[in-house]
Design a protein around this motif. Structure first.
Motif, PDB file in Angstrom:
ATOM      1  N   ILE A 138      -2.974   0.766 -10.052  1.00 53.11           N
ATOM      2  CA  ILE A 138      -2.770   2.004  -9.700  1.00 53.11           C
ATOM      3  C   ILE A 138      -1.395   2.611  -9.996  1.00 53.11           C
ATOM      4  N   ILE A 139      -0.387   1.712  -9.547  1.00 49.73           N
ATOM      5  CA  ILE A 139       1.022   1.779  -9.751  1.00 49.73           C
ATOM      6  C   ILE A 139       1.288   1.991 -11.487  1.00 49.73           C
ATOM      7  N   ILE A 140       0.689   1.111 -12.276  1.00 44.39           N
ATOM      8  CA  ILE A 140       1.169   1.075 -13.574  1.00 44.39           C
ATOM      9  C   ILE A 140       0.397   2.266 -14.274  1.00 44.39           C
ATOM     10  N   THR A 141      -0.814   2.469 -13.766  1.00 43.41           N
ATOM     11  CA  THR A 141      -1.619   3.614 -14.380  1.00 43.41           C
ATOM     12  C   THR A 141      -0.859   5.037 -14.051  1.00 43.41           C
ATOM     13  N   SER A 142      -0.228   5.146 -13.008  1.00 41.39           N
ATOM     14  CA  SER A 142       0.311   6.298 -12.479  1.00 41.39           C
ATOM     15  C   SER A 142       1.515   6.379 -13.557  1.00 41.39           C
ATOM     16  N   TYR A 143       2.427   5.314 -13.589  1.00 42.44           N
ATOM     17  CA  TYR A 143       3.806   5.519 -14.312  1.00 42.44           C
ATOM     18  C   TYR A 143       3.446   5.645 -16.013  1.00 42.44           C
ATOM     19  N   VAL A 144       2.359   5.056 -16.136  1.00 43.12           N
ATOM     20  CA  VAL A 144       1.943   5.354 -17.607  1.00 43.12           C
ATOM     21  C   VAL A 144       1.893   6.741 -18.052  1.00 43.12           C
ATOM     22  N   LYS A 145       1.086   7.463 -17.098  1.00 45.75           N
ATOM     23  CA  LYS A 145       0.628   8.995 -17.179  1.00 45.75           C
ATOM     24  C   LYS A 145       1.903   9.621 -16.878  1.00 45.75           C
ATOM     25  N   ILE A 146       2.913   9.239 -16.156  1.00 44.98           N
ATOM     26  CA  ILE A 146       4.078   9.776 -15.609  1.00 44.98           C
ATOM     27  C   ILE A 146       5.250   9.881 -16.872  1.00 44.98           C
ATOM     28  N   ALA A 147       5.082   8.742 -17.708  1.00 46.75           N
ATOM     29  CA  ALA A 147       5.890   8.405 -18.771  1.00 46.75           C
ATOM     30  C   ALA A 147       5.610   9.452 -19.988  1.00 46.75           C
ATOM     31  N   SER A 148       4.175   9.666 -19.985  1.00 51.01           N
ATOM     32  CA  SER A 148       3.628  10.330 -21.099  1.00 51.01           C
ATOM     33  C   SER A 148       4.049  11.889 -20.763  1.00 51.01           C
ATOM     34  N   PHE A 183       0.825  -1.226   0.030  1.00 49.60           N
ATOM     35  CA  PHE A 183      -0.027   0.108   0.135  1.00 49.60           C
ATOM     36  C   PHE A 183       0.900   1.170  -0.113  1.00 49.60           C
ATOM     37  N   LEU A 184       2.088   0.943   0.716  1.00 46.36           N
ATOM     38  CA  LEU A 184       2.683   2.372   0.800  1.00 46.36           C
ATOM     39  C   LEU A 184       3.420   2.689  -0.603  1.00 46.36           C
ATOM     40  N   LEU A 185       3.994   1.560  -1.194  1.00 44.01           N
ATOM     41  CA  LEU A 185       4.594   1.826  -2.752  1.00 44.01           C
ATOM     42  C   LEU A 185       3.548   2.446  -3.401  1.00 44.01           C
ATOM     43  N   THR A 186       2.343   2.024  -3.384  1.00 45.84           N
ATOM     44  CA  THR A 186       0.920   2.548  -4.245  1.00 45.84           C
ATOM     45  C   THR A 186       0.859   4.034  -3.969  1.00 45.84           C
ATOM     46  N   VAL A 187       0.875   4.559  -2.515  1.00 44.85           N
ATOM     47  CA  VAL A 187       0.859   5.886  -2.208  1.00 44.85           C
ATOM     48  C   VAL A 187       2.083   6.397  -2.707  1.00 44.85           C
ATOM     49  N   MET A 188       2.930   6.031  -2.949  1.00 42.07           N
ATOM     50  CA  MET A 188       4.352   6.557  -3.031  1.00 42.07           C
ATOM     51  C   MET A 188       4.348   6.902  -4.723  1.00 42.07           C
ATOM     52  N   SER A 189       3.628   6.021  -5.419  1.00 43.15           N
ATOM     53  CA  SER A 189       3.359   6.286  -6.970  1.00 43.15           C
ATOM     54  C   SER A 189       2.481   7.172  -7.094  1.00 43.15           C
ATOM     55  N   TYR A 190       1.463   7.550  -6.340  1.00 41.87           N
ATOM     56  CA  TYR A 190       0.474   8.596  -6.592  1.00 41.87           C
ATOM     57  C   TYR A 190       1.424   9.869  -6.179  1.00 41.87           C
ATOM     58  N   ASP A 191       2.179  10.033  -5.115  1.00 38.43           N
ATOM     59  CA  ASP A 191       2.843  10.873  -4.833  1.00 38.43           C
ATOM     60  C   ASP A 191       3.897  11.521  -6.166  1.00 38.43           C
ATOM     61  N   ARG A 192       4.511  10.681  -6.815  1.00 38.53           N
ATOM     62  CA  ARG A 192       5.268  10.956  -7.801  1.00 38.53           C
ATOM     63  C   ARG A 192       4.377  11.440  -9.150  1.00 38.53           C
ATOM     64  N   TYR A 193       3.181  10.923  -9.176  1.00 33.83           N
ATOM     65  CA  TYR A 193       2.571  11.350 -10.047  1.00 33.83           C
ATOM     66  C   TYR A 193       1.682  12.753 -10.073  1.00 33.83           C
ATOM     67  N   VAL A 194       1.557  13.149  -8.919  1.00 37.09           N
ATOM     68  CA  VAL A 194       1.210  14.304  -8.592  1.00 37.09           C
ATOM     69  C   VAL A 194       2.231  15.399  -8.753  1.00 37.09           C
TER      70      VAL A 194
END
Length: 315
Positions: free
Chosen positions: A213-223, A113-124
């Motif tokens: 959630i992690i995959i979606t966040s990093y797909v958007k981050i990559a774009s 769960f923490l890794l998921t929240v961290m991916s959201y933090d990087r997304y924002v």
């Protein structure tokens, strides 16, 4: 160590790592060094994040929480494993086994769960940088962390209660070095179909949703990163995510290899090696990644060393 049929199991015997005394003593030396480095490395991260003003950011707050889960995991598994190596196996009470299993599940679920929240933090931070400070406030970050811990301990509690609904009688020998889910189910006398089903259902909110959630966040981050015109800007944006991507990859690769990939025909030795990866090596690797690949952490370490030197040189 095998009791009569229909006799309630009150203790469990772990075979651990069967081998020559020299091999076991060598493994004992290796694992105790890893254990010490893991505890010291994660405590260093927690301390630096606490005392260094440069690290008082949401990302490093989450990193410090990740270090706490690593300490919890390695403290739960490694001391008992070292005992097994010295004694060529060993006995643990059934209550102790269930407690170890609960703490193991809790730490792994919390880390997920923490890794998921961290991916959201990087997304924002990358996709919505202008609103980052207003979104990722300290209070909001604390709420996210509390939710992660509550979800982690709740999922582990449900799984543990399901294990306790089973009947354990007769066979009490486990060819492993800690109380994991599969070895426990293998020595149960009652039908485990419902437990397997419930564990699979728990995997949806506990593993599948965080993965999505992690995959979606990093797909958007990559774009967003690919749209940055300068290569320097792209490299700088990617560097803020590289450590987290590495940790996520190691964590999920080890878990999926151990639990999702079919284990039919898998020897107990291979199973133990895979388990060592996510119980012993991953908690060691995480602080190394965040310290060696992160300039902020290295800067905080240097500042702390310089501060201590100045304090020591004062008359």
């Amino acid at each position: 160590m095998q009791e009569k049929n229909l006799t309630e199991v009150t203790e469990i015997f772990f075979l651990g790592f069967q081998g020559s005394q020299c091999l076991r003593f060598f493994l004992f030396g290796v694992f105790i060094v890893i254990f010490c480095f893991t505890i010291c490395g994660n405590l260093l991260i927690i301390t630096l994040v606490s005392i260094s003003k440069n690290l008082h950011t949401p990302m490093y707050f989450f990193v410090s929480q990740l270090s706490i889960t690593d300490i919890l995991l390695t403290s739960d598994i490694v001391p008992e494993m070292l005992h097994l190596l010295l004694n060529n196996g060993g006995t643990i009470t059934f209550t102790g086994c269930i407690t170890q299993f609960y703490l193991f599940c809790s730490s792994e679920a919390c880390e997920c769960f923490l890794l998921t929240v961290m991916s959201y933090d990087r997304y924002v931070a990358i996709c919505n940088p202008l609103r980052y400070s207003s979104i990722m406030t300290f209070l909001y970050c604390v709420k996210l962390v509390v939710i992660c811990w509550l979800l982690g301990f709740s999922c582990a509690f449900i799984t543990t209660v399901m294990i306790l609904t089973l009947t354990f009688c007769g066979r009490n020998i486990i060819d492993h070095f800690f109380c994991d889910l599969v070895p426990l189910l293998e020595i149960a006398c009652s039908d485990t179909v419902m437990v397997h089903l419930q564990v699979s259902l728990l995997g949806i909110p506990g593993v599948i949703m965080p993965t999505i959630i992690i995959i979606t966040s990093y797909v958007k981050i990559a774009s967003v990163i690919l749209m940055i015109p300068s290569s320097t800007g792209r490299q700088k944006a990617f560097s803020t995510c590289s450590s987290h991507i590495t940790v996520v990859s190691i964590f999920y690769y080890s878990l999926f290899t151990a639990y999702v990939v079919p284990t039919r025909g898998q020897t107990s030795t291979i199973s133990k090696i895979l388990s060592l990866f996510y119980t012993v090596l991953t908690p060691l690797i995480n602080p190394i990644i965040y310290s060696l690949r992160n300039t902020d952490i290295k800067k905080a370490i240097q500042e702390s060393i310089n501060k201590n030197i100045k304090c020591g040189n004062r008359p």
